[in-house]
Each structure stands twice: as C-alpha cells, then as structure tokens.
Design a protein around this motif. Structure first.
Motif, PDB file in Angstrom:
ATOM      1  N   TRP A 122     -70.039 196.131  50.480  1.00  0.00           N
ATOM      2  CA  TRP A 122     -69.405 195.971  49.177  1.00  0.00           C
ATOM      3  C   TRP A 122     -68.057 196.704  49.170  1.00  0.00           C
ATOM      4  CZ3 TRP A 122     -74.279 197.320  50.427  1.00  0.00           C
ATOM      5  CH2 TRP A 122     -75.311 196.444  50.058  1.00  0.00           C
ATOM      6  N   TRP A 123     -66.983 195.984  48.835  1.00  0.00           N
ATOM      7  CA  TRP A 123     -65.643 196.560  48.754  1.00  0.00           C
ATOM      8  C   TRP A 123     -65.508 197.459  47.530  1.00  0.00           C
ATOM      9  CZ3 TRP A 123     -61.436 196.720  51.831  1.00  0.00           C
ATOM     10  CH2 TRP A 123     -61.362 195.823  52.910  1.00  0.00           C
ATOM     11  N   ALA A 124     -64.836 198.605  47.699  1.00  0.00           N
ATOM     12  CA  ALA A 124     -64.412 199.404  46.555  1.00  0.00           C
ATOM     13  C   ALA A 124     -63.316 198.643  45.818  1.00  0.00           C
ATOM     14  CB  ALA A 124     -63.895 200.764  47.014  1.00  0.00           C
ATOM     15  N   PRO A 125     -63.267 198.735  44.484  1.00  0.00           N
ATOM     16  CA  PRO A 125     -62.256 197.976  43.726  1.00  0.00           C
ATOM     17  C   PRO A 125     -60.823 198.251  44.158  1.00  0.00           C
ATOM     18  CG  PRO A 125     -63.941 198.812  42.247  1.00  0.00           C
ATOM     19  CD  PRO A 125     -64.222 199.419  43.595  1.00  0.00           C
ATOM     20  N   ASP A 126     -60.533 199.492  44.631  1.00  0.00           N
ATOM     21  CA  ASP A 126     -59.157 199.814  45.032  1.00  0.00           C
ATOM     22  C   ASP A 126     -58.889 199.549  46.511  1.00  0.00           C
ATOM     23  OD1 ASP A 126     -60.496 201.850  46.309  1.00  0.00           O
ATOM     24  OD2 ASP A 126     -59.462 203.489  45.291  1.00  0.00           O
ATOM     25  N   GLU A 127     -59.836 198.953  47.215  1.00  0.00           N
ATOM     26  CA  GLU A 127     -59.719 198.582  48.634  1.00  0.00           C
ATOM     27  C   GLU A 127     -59.671 199.782  49.580  1.00  0.00           C
ATOM     28  OE1 GLU A 127     -56.394 195.975  49.258  1.00  0.00           O
ATOM     29  OE2 GLU A 127     -57.495 194.215  48.583  1.00  0.00           O
TER      30      GLU A 127
ATOM     31  N   SER B 183     -62.161 201.683  50.589  1.00  0.00           N
ATOM     32  CA  SER B 183     -63.347 201.840  51.427  1.00  0.00           C
ATOM     33  C   SER B 183     -64.341 200.717  51.175  1.00  0.00           C
ATOM     34  CB  SER B 183     -64.000 203.206  51.182  1.00  0.00           C
ATOM     35  OG  SER B 183     -64.229 203.400  49.801  1.00  0.00           O
ATOM     36  N   ILE B 184     -65.362 200.689  52.024  1.00  0.00           N
ATOM     37  CA  ILE B 184     -66.437 199.703  51.907  1.00  0.00           C
ATOM     38  C   ILE B 184     -67.768 200.445  51.989  1.00  0.00           C
ATOM     39  CG2 ILE B 184     -67.617 197.771  53.026  1.00  0.00           C
ATOM     40  CD1 ILE B 184     -64.947 196.761  54.013  1.00  0.00           C
ATOM     41  N   ALA B 185     -68.647 200.178  51.038  1.00  0.00           N
ATOM     42  CA  ALA B 185     -70.022 200.665  51.141  1.00  0.00           C
ATOM     43  C   ALA B 185     -70.810 199.658  51.966  1.00  0.00           C
ATOM     44  CB  ALA B 185     -70.639 200.814  49.754  1.00  0.00           C
ATOM     45  N   PHE B 186     -71.707 200.165  52.829  1.00  0.00           N
ATOM     46  CA  PHE B 186     -72.458 199.238  53.678  1.00  0.00           C
ATOM     47  C   PHE B 186     -73.839 199.814  53.989  1.00  0.00           C
ATOM     48  CE2 PHE B 186     -70.636 202.201  56.638  1.00  0.00           C
ATOM     49  CZ  PHE B 186     -71.514 202.280  57.713  1.00  0.00           C
ATOM     50  N   THR B 187     -74.765 198.917  54.306  1.00  0.00           N
ATOM     51  CA  THR B 187     -76.083 199.351  54.752  1.00  0.00           C
ATOM     52  C   THR B 187     -76.128 199.335  56.275  1.00  0.00           C
ATOM     53  OG1 THR B 187     -76.968 197.095  54.637  1.00  0.00           O
ATOM     54  CG2 THR B 187     -77.267 198.509  52.692  1.00  0.00           C
ATOM     55  N   ARG B 188     -76.850 200.294  56.801  1.00  0.00           N
ATOM     56  CA  ARG B 188     -77.161 200.313  58.232  1.00  0.00           C
ATOM     57  C   ARG B 188     -78.669 200.242  58.332  1.00  0.00           C
ATOM     58  NH1 ARG B 188     -78.916 203.830  62.240  1.00  0.00           N
ATOM     59  NH2 ARG B 188     -77.914 203.622  64.292  1.00  0.00           N
TER      60      ARG B 188
ATOM     61  N   LEU C  79     -70.392 205.423  43.333  1.00  0.00           N
ATOM     62  CA  LEU C  79     -71.129 204.275  43.861  1.00  0.00           C
ATOM     63  C   LEU C  79     -72.537 204.296  43.295  1.00  0.00           C
ATOM     64  CD1 LEU C  79     -71.125 201.919  46.010  1.00  0.00           C
ATOM     65  CD2 LEU C  79     -72.149 203.588  47.581  1.00  0.00           C
ATOM     66  N   SER C  80     -72.955 203.177  42.755  1.00  0.00           N
ATOM     67  CA  SER C  80     -74.327 203.078  42.254  1.00  0.00           C
ATOM     68  C   SER C  80     -75.186 202.311  43.242  1.00  0.00           C
ATOM     69  CB  SER C  80     -74.362 202.385  40.891  1.00  0.00           C
ATOM     70  OG  SER C  80     -74.257 200.980  41.031  1.00  0.00           O
TER      71      SER C  80
END
Length: 736
Positions: free
Chosen positions: A210-215, A217-222, A295-296
């Motif tokens: 999931w992209w952060a709104p301001d670009e 960073s990206i949240a991701f699952t591993r 981040l939620s």
C-alpha cells in the motif's frame, strides 16, 4: 412444525418483458453476442469527473475486452485503447491464480488504473505494463525488466509505478525510468508485497502492499509459507496431468506467518511494525492515514471472534494503539468500510455490533461520536464520502431486502435520504474528486444499464442504456421471459425466509408441474433478489421446458443480520437443510406443484447443499444435481472453514456432522455430480471421496468431470455441454 402454509406473497412493480417468442436453446445461452447485450465492466470515472472509462467486449467475441471512454460534457463515446495494441502472451501461473481469486475472466484489457491527476492510465497486460498519456494519446511499454509483473499500481501522485516480480516489490520512476528493487529476500516460501492464498480467496484482499499518500514509502506484508502444508495437487487436463505444488492451509493446520513493514522509497530502509506477540493471526486490512505518518491495520484472531483496528505512529517506536475492538461469540465479518476523514481527526467504520451492519463515526482515539445508520436492515458498503458537502453515500437494504439502493446520510449524523429510485440493484461508482456517479443498474426485467447521475440522483446521461429493443440480442427471446413471485415463509425459529418462485411459460393452473429448487445456501450470498444474473438463463430455459423453479435464502445467508447468519455456527448443513425442507413443504401446498417430483440443484456451497438435502431429506427431494461441492470441511481452507465451524480440535463433532460423508447411507437414488478436474478452490478430491463412498455402498449415481476446468466452469463449450447434461438429467428424473 414449520409454518409453511402461511407464506406471505410480496408485490413487485416489475413489468412483464416484451419481445419475440423464439424459444431459448442451451446452445444460445452463453454464445456471442451475449444475451445481456452490451454490458461493460471495469467502470470508472476519472478522478476529475471528466471521463467515463470502461471495458467492453467485442460483438464477435464477448470475452475479448477493449478500453472505451465517454466524454462527460459531450456524451461522445469512443474506443480509448484497442487490446490488439498490447502484448498478448500467456499469463503466468501466479497471475492465472490471482485472476481466478478476483473472478476476472476474459482476454485483452482486463484491468486499468487512473492517475490521481487524471492525466494518465496504467494498463497491465500479459505480464507487461503500459502507460497511456491522455494529452498525447500515446501508449508506452514501460521498461520493467525481465520477468512477469503482477499487482501493478500507479503511485498516488503519479510519479512511480510499483509491481511485484518473483516475490519481490519493485518501483519504476516514471521520469527517470529507473527501476529499484525495494525487497530482495523474496523467493521460495518468502513472499514480499503479496497476499497469501486465504487473503485472496476469503478476505477480499488481493494485494500485499500500500502506497503512502505522499509517495514517501510503501507498507507491505512479508509472508513466510514454510509452515504451511505443501501438497501435490493434480490438475487433470484432456491431454495430460499437471502436478502443482501448492501450500494449502487446510482447516486446523498452519497458516503463513506474516510481518508488516514500511519501506522508504528514497533509501529502501525498512521499518517493521509491531503487530503483537501472537503470530497465529490474520492481517485482513492495511490502510494509511492521510498524513502518511500513521498506518492502520486490522488484526484478526485465528478464531475470527476478535477484530482490532490498530494505528501505528511511524515517527515513534511505541506499540500500535488499539482504536476499535469488535468481538462476537460466533465470528466478526470483514468489510472494506474504513475511511479516515481529511478535514477532521475522525474515521468512519462499519460494524455489526448492534446485529446489523451499520456505519459509525469515531475519533482517532476510538471514542464513538455518532452512529450514522441504524435499524433492522443492513448497509452494504460506503460508496463515497463528500467531506466538503458533509455527506456519506452508501448502498444498503433499507428500502427492501431484495433490492440494493443508494442512500446518503450527513457525516455529523441526521436523516437518511434515498438517492436511487428504480426497483432493482444499484452499484454506484463515484469520481474521486467530484460528487457525480455512475449507476450500474439491473433488475430481473432489465439487463445491466449504466447511467451518469448528479450527487442528488438526477439522471445526466446514458453510458449504456442497453434497451431491449428489436436490435438487442435478447429481444427475440424476451417475450417468453418469466418474472418470479416473491414471498416469505417462517423458519423453525420464527425468522422470515425470503423466496422467489418462477412459474413455467404458458402456465396452466390446472396442471401439476415438477420443480427445480436452485440453491446456494452459504454465507455471504443472496439469491432471492430483484437482480439480473446470467445464472438465470438456465432457469428461463427450464421454465420453457415446463418446470417450476424455486429459490429460498435459508438462514446463514447474507444481508439479514447476525441473528440470521449465526444460526449455522459450529454446525453446517443443518439449519440450512431444514429451511430448504420448509420451502418444499410450502411448494407441496400449491395445487399446481407435483410434490413427488422435486429436485435440488446447486454449485459450490450449493453443491454441498444439494448433497446434504438429498442424503438427509430423501422424502423431500427426488433428485439432486451437485456441482463442485465441498464434501468434507477438513479439505477446505482455514479462514473460511474455521470462521463457521471453529477449529477441528475444539469442534470435532461439528466437523463430522457437517460433512456429507456420514449421510451417504441415506441416499436412495437420483444423483448427478459434476466437478472441474483442475479446480484449485474446492479441490476435486471433495467429489472423489463422495464417489468412493457411494460406490462402497453399492449406490447408483451419475457423474460428469471436466478436464482442465476450474471452479467457475468457464467457457462456452464447457457450459453448453454442462447445461445440456443437466437438462437431460432433470427431464429423465422428474418427467419419466
């Protein structure tokens, strides 16, 4: 004793269709052009509200899609991108599986994404990525390197494209064309930025990043699949057997272990989010707050009786805060309705805490500000939030349980207004930055139509009127189209069961007719609706062959609240079968029904219901057609099965009682089973176990297995053969 004689008939304002009286044939049901006419899919409004875009199948091949557009100001429609301009190689196995989970079927352009500034489109095709610039009207093949890309996204401000390749996450800078790997350890059992099997199949989460709104960073699952049982699954094709190694989380067995990280785009540094000490859990949802600093994520217990909304402040090392906690003695249903307001530190959340799915306004500390909707009816989903005007738009069943309408309610709370008016099913698609919407409408008497509306519901323009006039593919047959009667009967616990009953073409009340009960019966589904469905084409064929067709939504099915749903907890196939028996008792009270000639037919959970009904209630059903059934719930996945049956160790008796196999001895005669031999959802073994059990008992039955077919039994040739076979079986069982 069920009150089957006290059925309550419901009135409908549907008008009987008019048209030609050519009888339907099985061969025509799924041939091109589609009977439903022009039925575009992938509807979107550009974020600025100036263009409508959609995917339309070709007249000569309804399954080959091109990208079309309509200018909102002028109403002019034209093809935007021809699928022939794009690469059309074979899909990777990963993408095939992902599309099966998404229920995406067809060829050509199947997905596309608008940039937030409405100046560009990203189009994935056959593992490659294409970038369409609106200003130049040119399409560019992006340099994504070697290998197949999947789950591609445009970043929020349109500066990057992201995708997953070989189980790692990548970004492409669209200005410099620089490609950067954000993760490096993907491979084997490790997958970065990818949704695990049960997330895709059961949680409606098709992505793992999931992209952060301001670009920034990206949240991701591993995910680590090493603990999940690896099975060798046979996919049987006409010309051979394909052995597929798959890590499948059977009920009661291990799931993946999951981590949640945030990777910085500029330096690829990763910060791991504390999701708690308990590892045997699910992460069904992840969503950024508007500030890109928080981040939620939704944390779900393995037993699915607890669902937390947690918020992590990425500027600190503090543990995430539990903002909202949902709990149930049965299970907590997931939804996609979490919205963080931009103008206020508040959020909108959907919950079934009062027994029906409704909308609530909370602050970011989890304090309830206002319940926005309430009553003995369910909200389907939030459609749009207009913070400037102060409205929450949503779809729901407030007007009728058998219809879905668009409503709005003030964000601060107040009177609910109904926006849509026509009887049927409304699926609105709003522009991101304009309060206008597309209405994807259909009813039993109207194939899908698409129209443009103002936020107050005013009709602005047709995108596809799809009127069944003399040029429409359905018109030659529409004069024989039958509409159902709606009504309700009582279940054994007093709850109302909705039904719809189709009478045969050229109905004669002095005659007695055999009946086909069409069933699904499982959770998260509703058949008794005022809705157009291609599954009803076969129903119309049966009506023209002199059958009554009956459908009843038993307890456990959707949109009726938790009391109606939770009846099935820890024991499947009991209340549902009892309710279908109540439907048969009602049918037998009708003078025109041949009560000795009633069959039941269903697919998937409906296939399970057909087996359970025939085996457990042979005096109610003379015959059954069971398609791709679950026969033993120990063969199905963790997230779905344990939601309803709990863990096998704590509910062994429930698993045994919910299996088809203990009831095989009750079978007498009249069974047809079919299954796709490459089904990766309800594994083929579910049917072969029933075959063997019936054979061991010396019971006679029929089966048809389809080489290469998946769970949905796609393909014109497969479906034509299938429905010809089913029609022949019903004729022999119920009329001879």
């Amino acid at each position: 004793m069920l009150l089957s004689q006290s059925a309550i008939a419901a009135k409908s304002d549907l008008q009987q269709p008019t048209g030609g009286t050519t009888p339907l044939t099985i061969e025509r049901l799924y041939a091109s052009p589609a009977l439903a006419g022009s039925s575009p899919r992938g509807l979107k409004l550009s974020p600025d509200g100036q263009r409508v875009t959609y995917l339309a199948g070709r007249s000569e091949d309804q399954h080959l899609y091109d990208l079309w557009q309509m200018n909102v100001a002028t109403g002019e429609q034209a093809i935007l991108l021809n699928a022939d301009q794009l690469k059309s190689d074979e899909l990777s196995d990963e993408e095939k599986a992902r599309r099966e989970r998404q229920r995406i079927y067809g060829q050509g352009i199947m997905e596309y994404f608008w940039s937030d500034d409405s100046q560009a489109l990203l189009i994935p095709a056959s593992g490659a990525l294409y970038y369409y610039a609106v200003a130049t009207q040119k399409v560019e093949l992006l340099p994504t390197g070697e290998g197949f890309t999947t789950d591609a996204k445009l970043s929020p401000k349109g500066n990057f494209v992201s995708f997953v390749r070989e189980q790692n996450l990548y970004v492409l800078n669209l200005k410099t064309k620089t490609l950067t790997a954000l993760t490096h350890d993907g491979g084997g059992a490790i997958k970065n930025g990818m949704a695990e099997f049960v997330a895709q199949e059961e949680m409606d989460r098709m992505t793992g990043y999931w992209w952060a709104p301001d670009e920034s960073s990206i949240a991701f699952t591993r995910i680590d699949e090493s603990g999940v049982e690896q099975v060798t699954r046979n996919e049987i094709y006409a010309d051979g057997i394909k052995l597929t190694e798959q890590r499948y989380p059977y009920a009661g067995k291990n799931n993946v272990t999951i981590e949640l990280g945030v990777v910085n785009i500029s330096d690829q540094a990763v910060k791991w989010v504390d999701i708690g000490q308990e590892k045997d859990i699910y992460l069904p949802r992840v969503k950024w707050l508007p500030d890109s600093k928080q981040l939620s994520f939704q944390w779900q217990s393995r037993d699915q009786q607890t669902l937390d909304l947690r918020i992590a402040d990425l500027r600190s090392n503090d543990s995430p805060q539990i903002v909202i906690k949902e709990q149930s003695q049965a299970w907590v249903n997931l939804n996609n309705d979490l919205y963080f307001l931009k103008k206020q530190p508040q959020l909108i959340w959907a919950s079934e805490r009062d027994g029906f799915n409704h909308l609530y306004l909370f602050d970011l500390q989890g304090r309830l500000i206002k319940q926005l909707t309430k009553g003995d009816w369910a909200v389907d989903e939030v459609a749009y939030i207009d913070e400037k005007a102060g409205w929450v738009y949503f779809t729901g069943r407030k007007a009728s349980i058998i219809e879905k309408h668009l409503f709005r309610v003030p964000i601060k709370g107040g009177k609910i207004e109904q926006i849509s008016q026509r009887s049927g099913m409304h699926a609105p698609v709003f522009a991101d930055n304009q309060a206008i919407y597309l209405d994807y409408f259909n009813s039993l008497a109207q194939p899908p139509q698409i129209s443009l509306h103002s936020s107050e519901g005013k009709h602005l323009a047709w995108v596809e009127q799809n009127k069944v006039d003399k040029t429409h593919p359905l018109h030659p047959f529409f004069g024989l189209w039958q509409l159902p009667e709606f009504g309700q009967i009582k279940a054994e616990d007093g709850q109302a069961l909705q039904y719809r009953l189709f009478k045969p073409t050229a109905f004669d009340a002095t005659k007695k007719y055999p009946v086909v009960v069409r069933v699904y019966g499982g959770p998260h589904a509703q058949l008794v609706v005022n809705s157009w469905s291609e599954h009803d084409y076969f129903t119309q064929y049966l009506l023209q062959q002199g059958f009554v067709v009956f459908q009843l939504d038993n307890r456990g099915s959707a949109h009726r609240g938790t009391k109606f749903e939770h009846v099935i907890y820890k024991r499947l196939g009991e209340a549902e079968v009892n309710d279908q028996k109540a439907g048969v008792d009602y049918l037998r009270s009708l003078d025109y029904v041949d009560g000795d000639n009633i069959a039941i037919y269903g697919h998937s959970y409906g296939g399970y219901m057909a087996l359970m009904s025939l085996f457990k209630a042979p005096t109610h059903f003379k015959a059954a057609i069971s398609g791709a059934p679950v026969s033993d719930w120990s063969l199905y996945d963790t997230h779905y099965t344990e939601r309803y049956l709990s863990h096998p160790e704590s509910n062994a008796k429930g698993y045994e009682a919910s299996s088809v196999l203990p009831y095989v001895k009750g079978y007498q005669s009249g069974l047809l089973m079919y299954h796709g031999m490459a089904d990766d959802n309800v594994l083929f073994e579910n049917s072969t176990r029933v075959y063997k059990a019936l054979q061991d008992e010396g019971k006679l039955f029929q089966m048809i297995d389809y080489p290469g077919s998946k769970h949905s039994m796609r393909g014109e040739k497969v479906r034509t053969h299938l429905y010809r076979s089913l029609a022949d079986f019903l004729e022999r069982q119920l009329k001879h």
